[in-house]
Design a protein around this motif. Structure first.
Motif, PDB file in Angstrom:
ATOM      1  N   ARG A 244      38.201  15.541 -15.936  1.00 41.42           N
ATOM      2  CA  ARG A 244      37.803  14.176 -16.273  1.00 41.42           C
ATOM      3  C   ARG A 244      37.128  14.142 -17.642  1.00 41.42           C
ATOM      4  O   ARG A 244      36.326  15.021 -17.969  1.00 41.42           O
ATOM      5  N   LEU A 245      37.427  13.108 -18.414  1.00 37.84           N
ATOM      6  CA  LEU A 245      36.818  12.913 -19.728  1.00 37.84           C
ATOM      7  C   LEU A 245      35.546  12.075 -19.568  1.00 37.84           C
ATOM      8  O   LEU A 245      35.605  10.877 -19.320  1.00 37.84           O
ATOM      9  N   TYR A 246      34.403  12.713 -19.686  1.00 38.09           N
ATOM     10  CA  TYR A 246      33.115  12.018 -19.564  1.00 38.09           C
ATOM     11  C   TYR A 246      32.598  11.679 -20.962  1.00 38.09           C
ATOM     12  O   TYR A 246      31.743  12.383 -21.502  1.00 38.09           O
ATOM     13  N   VAL A 247      33.148  10.633 -21.557  1.00 39.60           N
ATOM     14  CA  VAL A 247      32.748  10.283 -22.922  1.00 39.60           C
ATOM     15  C   VAL A 247      32.191   8.865 -22.991  1.00 39.60           C
ATOM     16  O   VAL A 247      31.003   8.663 -23.241  1.00 39.60           O
ATOM     17  N   LYS A 248      33.021   7.893 -22.740  1.00 36.92           N
ATOM     18  CA  LYS A 248      32.604   6.505 -22.945  1.00 36.92           C
ATOM     19  C   LYS A 248      31.477   6.099 -22.009  1.00 36.92           C
ATOM     20  O   LYS A 248      30.533   5.419 -22.425  1.00 36.92           O
ATOM     21  N   GLY A 249      31.551   6.495 -20.737  1.00 35.63           N
ATOM     22  CA  GLY A 249      30.509   6.140 -19.783  1.00 35.63           C
ATOM     23  C   GLY A 249      29.157   6.731 -20.148  1.00 35.63           C
ATOM     24  O   GLY A 249      28.166   6.004 -20.274  1.00 35.63           O
ATOM     25  N   PRO A 250      29.058   8.048 -20.314  1.00 38.40           N
ATOM     26  CA  PRO A 250      27.773   8.632 -20.696  1.00 38.40           C
ATOM     27  C   PRO A 250      27.232   8.116 -22.026  1.00 38.40           C
ATOM     28  O   PRO A 250      26.018   7.912 -22.155  1.00 38.40           O
ATOM     29  N   ARG A 329      14.944   3.298 -15.074  1.00 41.67           N
ATOM     30  CA  ARG A 329      16.171   2.893 -15.762  1.00 41.67           C
ATOM     31  C   ARG A 329      17.431   3.287 -14.991  1.00 41.67           C
ATOM     32  O   ARG A 329      18.547   3.045 -15.461  1.00 41.67           O
ATOM     33  N   LYS A 330      17.264   3.887 -13.808  1.00 40.01           N
ATOM     34  CA  LYS A 330      18.427   4.452 -13.126  1.00 40.01           C
ATOM     35  C   LYS A 330      19.473   3.394 -12.774  1.00 40.01           C
ATOM     36  O   LYS A 330      20.678   3.657 -12.866  1.00 40.01           O
ATOM     37  N   GLN A 331      19.054   2.197 -12.380  1.00 41.75           N
ATOM     38  CA  GLN A 331      20.008   1.169 -11.998  1.00 41.75           C
ATOM     39  C   GLN A 331      20.824   0.703 -13.195  1.00 41.75           C
ATOM     40  O   GLN A 331      22.053   0.583 -13.118  1.00 41.75           O
ATOM     41  N   ALA A 332      20.144   0.461 -14.321  1.00 42.65           N
ATOM     42  CA  ALA A 332      20.843   0.013 -15.532  1.00 42.65           C
ATOM     43  C   ALA A 332      21.787   1.104 -16.033  1.00 42.65           C
ATOM     44  O   ALA A 332      22.906   0.821 -16.496  1.00 42.65           O
ATOM     45  N   ILE A 333      21.345   2.351 -15.943  1.00 40.32           N
ATOM     46  CA  ILE A 333      22.184   3.468 -16.374  1.00 40.32           C
ATOM     47  C   ILE A 333      23.406   3.590 -15.467  1.00 40.32           C
ATOM     48  O   ILE A 333      24.538   3.763 -15.952  1.00 40.32           O
ATOM     49  N   ALA A 334      23.197   3.477 -14.156  1.00 40.76           N
ATOM     50  CA  ALA A 334      24.314   3.560 -13.214  1.00 40.76           C
ATOM     51  C   ALA A 334      25.336   2.459 -13.466  1.00 40.76           C
ATOM     52  O   ALA A 334      26.553   2.688 -13.415  1.00 40.76           O
ATOM     53  N   GLU A 335      24.862   1.261 -13.760  1.00 41.45           N
ATOM     54  CA  GLU A 335      25.770   0.144 -14.027  1.00 41.45           C
ATOM     55  C   GLU A 335      26.589   0.390 -15.287  1.00 41.45           C
ATOM     56  O   GLU A 335      27.791   0.093 -15.330  1.00 41.45           O
ATOM     57  N   ALA A 336      25.950   0.929 -16.337  1.00 40.80           N
ATOM     58  CA  ALA A 336      26.677   1.238 -17.576  1.00 40.80           C
ATOM     59  C   ALA A 336      27.769   2.264 -17.311  1.00 40.80           C
ATOM     60  O   ALA A 336      28.895   2.154 -17.834  1.00 40.80           O
ATOM     61  N   LEU A 337      27.476   3.253 -16.511  1.00 44.05           N
ATOM     62  CA  LEU A 337      28.465   4.277 -16.162  1.00 44.05           C
ATOM     63  C   LEU A 337      29.600   3.695 -15.330  1.00 44.05           C
ATOM     64  O   LEU A 337      30.783   3.954 -15.582  1.00 44.05           O
ATOM     65  N   GLN A 338      29.262   2.877 -14.342  1.00 36.13           N
ATOM     66  CA  GLN A 338      30.274   2.267 -13.472  1.00 36.13           C
ATOM     67  C   GLN A 338      31.180   1.318 -14.248  1.00 36.13           C
ATOM     68  O   GLN A 338      32.377   1.206 -13.945  1.00 36.13           O
ATOM     69  N   ASN A 339      30.633   0.657 -15.249  1.00 38.50           N
ATOM     70  CA  ASN A 339      31.442  -0.243 -16.080  1.00 38.50           C
ATOM     71  C   ASN A 339      32.524   0.498 -16.845  1.00 38.50           C
ATOM     72  O   ASN A 339      33.478  -0.112 -17.324  1.00 38.50           O
ATOM     73  N   GLY A 341      34.131   3.085 -15.377  1.00 36.46           N
ATOM     74  CA  GLY A 341      34.981   3.729 -14.383  1.00 36.46           C
ATOM     75  C   GLY A 341      34.416   4.963 -13.717  1.00 36.46           C
ATOM     76  O   GLY A 341      35.143   5.641 -12.979  1.00 36.46           O
ATOM     77  N   GLU A 342      33.137   5.248 -13.930  1.00 36.79           N
ATOM     78  CA  GLU A 342      32.560   6.435 -13.310  1.00 36.79           C
ATOM     79  C   GLU A 342      32.077   6.138 -11.886  1.00 36.79           C
ATOM     80  O   GLU A 342      31.553   5.065 -11.612  1.00 36.79           O
ATOM     81  N   SER A 343      32.252   7.127 -11.008  1.00 40.11           N
ATOM     82  CA  SER A 343      31.671   7.074  -9.665  1.00 40.11           C
ATOM     83  C   SER A 343      30.316   7.770  -9.735  1.00 40.11           C
ATOM     84  O   SER A 343      30.246   8.974 -10.011  1.00 40.11           O
ATOM     85  N   VAL A 344      29.248   7.004  -9.523  1.00 48.54           N
ATOM     86  CA  VAL A 344      27.887   7.487  -9.753  1.00 48.54           C
ATOM     87  C   VAL A 344      27.174   7.677  -8.418  1.00 48.54           C
ATOM     88  O   VAL A 344      27.192   6.797  -7.563  1.00 48.54           O
ATOM     89  N   LEU A 345      26.522   8.825  -8.262  1.00 49.43           N
ATOM     90  CA  LEU A 345      25.796   9.138  -7.037  1.00 49.43           C
ATOM     91  C   LEU A 345      24.404   9.649  -7.389  1.00 49.43           C
ATOM     92  O   LEU A 345      24.241  10.421  -8.341  1.00 49.43           O
ATOM     93  N   GLU A 346      23.411   9.214  -6.643  1.00 45.59           N
ATOM     94  CA  GLU A 346      22.077   9.783  -6.800  1.00 45.59           C
ATOM     95  C   GLU A 346      22.029  11.036  -5.934  1.00 45.59           C
ATOM     96  O   GLU A 346      22.135  10.975  -4.710  1.00 45.59           O
ATOM     97  N   ILE A 347      21.862  12.199  -6.576  1.00 46.64           N
ATOM     98  CA  ILE A 347      22.001  13.463  -5.850  1.00 46.64           C
ATOM     99  C   ILE A 347      20.711  14.280  -5.793  1.00 46.64           C
ATOM    100  O   ILE A 347      20.694  15.346  -5.157  1.00 46.64           O
ATOM    101  N   GLY A 348      19.644  13.826  -6.442  1.00 47.83           N
ATOM    102  CA  GLY A 348      18.422  14.612  -6.356  1.00 47.83           C
ATOM    103  C   GLY A 348      17.317  14.122  -7.253  1.00 47.83           C
ATOM    104  O   GLY A 348      17.391  13.039  -7.851  1.00 47.83           O
TER     105      GLY A 348
END
Length: 368
Positions: A244-250, A329-339, A341-348
């Motif tokens: 997977r290309l993790y560029v635009k989302g991050p 900022r986690k919610q705003a960051i998650a939304e930016a990633l999801q916008n 196409g990323e599947s975002v999970l809180e893992i720790g």
């Protein structure tokens, strides 16, 4: 013509009574190399971006950082390959996605430091240059470069008979990105209580394939047969699913603010990559039950009785990129990633490291 005779393979070999050897007689076909360059020029041209100053064919590529919008940039450079995943592509005769892996392995590493990928070069070496194989590989590279906003500005195609046998080939990539001075992400400001977000992987990505190939060999499966964990597709196609290309989302998440560290989960898996980007006094406490263990990893684990911790230090296990973020900022960051196409999970969460801990504490692996 008296200077050459034809071998059973169809290639010409020297006739000692003729006019002498040519480079083609030794197994290197300059015309084939030139034909490949001409075939891929439109592919490279399709990746052009602001800052690119020249097309393929020169001795070096030029890039204008000021034209790309940078005022006081720091350059970030990476280089990588795709390991023995190539062996499966070669055996299956499927070459159209391996170039995507090559680009992803490089540009994902750039993003970890907050850098935008700017341009990419490739190195493609084989024993005998096949035009269609080369075109398919470079086509994948160009596709990934376009998706990453990264210009394919050049590369090297080497034909080296005697070093590579049969249809074997090798790939390496080199990427350069830039980040404004003062915006480099180092992980230095990470602290106890910061949230760890994981981005879902697309599969195996490009690590651990020597073990994967060993498992396949022990199972007796052929790459052309249906994959036990994905019966709608062949085993080769399932294993070759590109990184997977993790560029635009991050990059979008970084602009939101609050991203303190990123880790690309490559060789070494979760256990070794996350500690690389956090201070030595902190521990990444990660819950393995917080995401679904993908079928390909479950199959590998149970097929060869691989222990959970060995899985976690060899493969991405379903999480291809990790972000350590400010809880506010986690919610705003998650939304930016999801916008993007990323599947975002809180893992720790980040915790204090105690004596004897290694930097990553992975719990609940029995869920795998």
């Amino acid at each position: 013509m008296e200077d050459a005779i034809t071998s059973p393979s169809g290639r010409s070999k020297p006739n000692t009574g003729g006019s002498g050897l040519t480079y083609r007689d030794s197994g290197v076909d300059i015309d084939a190399g030139n034909a490949l360059v001409e075939a891929i020029k439109p592919l490279a041209g399709s990746t052009g971006r602001t800052g690119t100053m020249a097309g393929l064919g020169g001795f070096g590529a030029l890039f204008d950082l000021q034209a790309a919008g940078y005022r006081d940039p720091i350059l970030v450079a990476t280089t990588d390959g795709v390991g023995t995943k190539l062996k499966i592509a070669i055996e299956a005769g499927k070459h159209d996605t391996i170039g995507i892996d090559l680009v992803a392995m490089c540009v994902n590493d750039l993003v970890v430091q907050g850098a935008e990928p700017l341009f990419f070069l490739d190195y493609f070496a084989s024993g005998h240059l096949d035009l269609e194989t080369g075109r398919a590989i470079i086509g994948g590279i160009a596709s990934a470069c376009r998706e990453s906003g990264c210009a394919l500005v050049g590369g090297e195609t080497a034909e080296m008979p005697g070093l590579y046998s049969g249809t074997d080939y090798d790939l390496a990539g080199f990427a350069v990105g830039a980040v404004e001075r003062g915006s480099v992400i180092t992980g230095a400001d990470t602290q106890v209580g910061d949230v760890i977000l994981g981005l879902a992987s697309s599969g195996l990505h490009s690590n651990g394939f020597s073990l994967v190939r060993k498992v396949v060999a022990l199972s007796g499966l052929e790459y052309s047969r249906p994959a036990p964990f994905a019966p709608d597709t062949s085993l080769a196609s399932a294993l070759l699913r590109p990184t997977r290309l993790y560029v635009k989302g991050p990059l979008a998440a970084i602009k939101v603010g609050g991203v303190k560290a990123l880790a690309h989960i490559t060789g070494g898996g979760l256990l070794e990559n996350v500690p690389r980007v956090i201070p030595g006094n902190l521990q990444a406490s990660i819950d393995a039950a917080s995401w679904q263990f993908p079928p390909v990893f479950s199959w590998l684990k149970h097929q060869a009785n691989i222990q959970a911790m060995e899985m976690a230090r060899t493969f991405n296990c379903g999480i291809g990129m990790v972000l350590v973020v400010d809880p506010a900022r986690k919610q705003a960051i998650a939304e930016a990633l999801q916008n993007h196409g990323e599947s975002v999970l809180e893992i720790g969460r980040m915790t204090e490291r105690r004596l004897g801990q290694t930097g990553c504490d992975l719990v609940n692996t029995d869920a795998w």
